[in-house]
Design an enzyme around this catalytic site. Structure first.
Site, PDB file in Angstrom:
ATOM      1  N   ASN A   1     -19.157  35.975   6.527  1.00 19.05           N
ATOM      2  CA  ASN A   1     -20.234  36.138   5.551  1.00 19.05           C
ATOM      3  C   ASN A   1     -19.646  36.158   4.140  1.00 19.05           C
ATOM      4  O   ASN A   1     -18.441  35.947   3.964  1.00 19.05           O
ATOM      5  CB  ASN A   1     -21.040  37.409   5.839  1.00 19.05           C
ATOM      6  CG  ASN A   1     -20.170  38.648   5.869  1.00 19.05           C
ATOM      7  OD1 ASN A   1     -19.548  39.016   4.876  1.00 19.05           O
ATOM      8  ND2 ASN A   1     -20.094  39.297   7.029  1.00 19.05           N
ATOM      9  N   HIS A   2     -20.488  36.444   3.153  1.00 16.36           N
ATOM     10  CA  HIS A   2     -20.074  36.310   1.751  1.00 16.36           C
ATOM     11  C   HIS A   2     -19.437  37.562   1.151  1.00 16.36           C
ATOM     12  O   HIS A   2     -19.148  37.596  -0.048  1.00 16.36           O
ATOM     13  CB  HIS A   2     -21.278  35.922   0.885  1.00 16.36           C
ATOM     14  CG  HIS A   2     -21.838  34.573   1.186  1.00 16.36           C
ATOM     15  ND1 HIS A   2     -21.125  33.410   1.011  1.00 16.36           N
ATOM     16  CD2 HIS A   2     -23.057  34.201   1.684  1.00 16.36           C
ATOM     17  CE1 HIS A   2     -21.872  32.376   1.359  1.00 16.36           C
ATOM     18  NE2 HIS A   2     -23.047  32.835   1.781  1.00 16.36           N
TER      19      HIS A   2
END
Length: 396
Positions: free
Chosen positions: A207-208
């Protein structure tokens, strides 16, 4: 803290124009201020500007001044603390290596009081490995360093290197001067960053999350006296000084590490954005492109926060994070109950100006007995401070 003596070391960068505003803020708030300027700083702003603000003579040359004292020695005795801004790569390098070849660096080397370095430079210079090593040395030496902001640089593009605004600098220095030790003796375990779940030898799910919030929490906790364990997935960040850093990759790795550290911890903070799912069967060879679609079977990963919450012992505090894009309050309150957590720190990651990958955040802390406290948009360091303030307020 009023009536303390502060020496400002003004060096040569375009952000020097903000230094005058900062000096004015300190004087307005009751500080005695004096200024030392480098030759290059004087090419941007004249000494007369600072003399008008401080009502004292600006020191520009220790070998050619109209006073009877030796400036670098007298200042060392007079100062309660020093502020260096805009701290260029040059002055950072000199401070880190004990170089004293001009007025600013000589006076700085003589001062054995707290020093606060406000970074401001071009992003290429800031990111240079030599500069990063020098910054790490300053931190290791006990010097407080304020990171630059992402913003419009003198070169005409946006990047990390812009000096923070004077009001923010003032609040940061003031906070550092009244550094709390309310976490002394506490063992705090913090997770940070993202986890990765392999698909094949070259690909993975993630994810980010940048890890910035967790790393700031670890730095603040250590500064406030805690013994800190920082468990992090892959990031581009340098671990803070004086923490026990554990590098992990997968959610399973993080779960095992966090549960192993739980019995030894007074507080556990799950700031990491862990992968909710993993690939059921990891290919031992690179999956070749074959056809227009690819199907992967995913299985649910362990719920680390939930396991921690239900295995915590008497007196232990568990704090979770809720990164949501909608229904923030409802989801956070639901998480608080289902995970058996003591606090949930919720933030809206649909916003571009806060959350994943940014230097700032805005959160709402939810706790037991309908506790709710909003922390308005601020740097992640300030958010971390306020989270621990809540912890102290609640008796930990």
């Amino acid at each position: 803290m009023s009536k303390k003596n502060v020496v400002f070391f003004i060096t040569g960068g375009i952000a020097v124009y903000k230094a005058a505003s900062l000096v004015r803020i300190f004087v307005k708030n009751g500080y005695n201020a004096r200024v030392v300027m480098s030759d290059s700083a004087q090419k941007f702003v004249t000494p007369l500007t600072f003399e008008a603000l401080t009502h004292t003579k600006v020191i520009t040359d220790i070998f050619n001044n109209d006073t009877e004292f030796i400036p670098h020695v007298e200042l060392a005795n007079w100062a309660d603390f020093a502020v260096v801004l805009p701290a260029t790569a040059n002055v950072v390098g000199k401070m880190a290596n004990g170089i004293a070849d001009d007025t600013v660096s000589t006076c700085l080397l003589a001062i054995d009081k707290p020093k606060y370095v406000i970074l401001a430079m071009n992003d290429k210079m800031y990111e240079n490995p030599a500069t990063q090593r020098n910054i790490e040395t300053l931190v290791a030496d006990g010097i407080k360093v304020m990171e630059p902001k992402v913003g419009l640089l003198a070169e005409g593009y946006e990047a990390k290197g812009r000096m923070p605004e004077p009001d923010e600098i003032f609040q940061w220095v003031k906070k550092c001067n009244i550094q709390k030790n309310d976490l002394e003796g506490k063992v705090i375990t913090i997770s940070a960053g993202s986890t990765i779940e392999p698909i094949d030898p070259v690909r993975y799910l993630t994810n980010h999350s940048s890890g910035k919030m967790g790393f700031e929490l670890a730095k603040v906790a250590a500064n406030r006296g805690a013994i800190v364990n920082l468990v992090s997935g892959p990031t581009k960040l340098t671990p803070p000084q004086n923490v026990n850093f554990v590098d992990i990759k997968t959610t399973t790795d993080m779960k095992d590490t966090m549960l192993n550290l739980l019995p030894k911890s007074d507080v556990v903070i799950m700031a990491a954005a862990v992968s909710d799912y993993r690939v059921k069967e990891i290919s031992n060879k690179k999956i070749k492109k074959d056809g227009e679609s690819l199907q992967l079977t995913l299985v649910q990963n362990p719920d680390i926060l939930k396991e921690l919450g239900h295995k915590k012992g008497k007196g232990q505090i568990i704090i979770g994070f809720a990164a949501e894009t909608n229904n923030l309050e409802n989801y956070a309150k639901g998480k608080l109950k289902s995970k058996n957590a003591d606090f949930i720190v919720a933030n809206d990651v649909s916003r571009k100006d806060i959350g994943f990958g940014t230097d700032e955040n805005e959160v709402i802390i939810f706790g037991q007995n309908d506790f709710k406290q909003k922390i308005s948009k601020a740097s992640k360091e300030i958010i971390a401070e306020k989270i621990f303030d809540v912890l102290s307020m609640k008796g930990e």
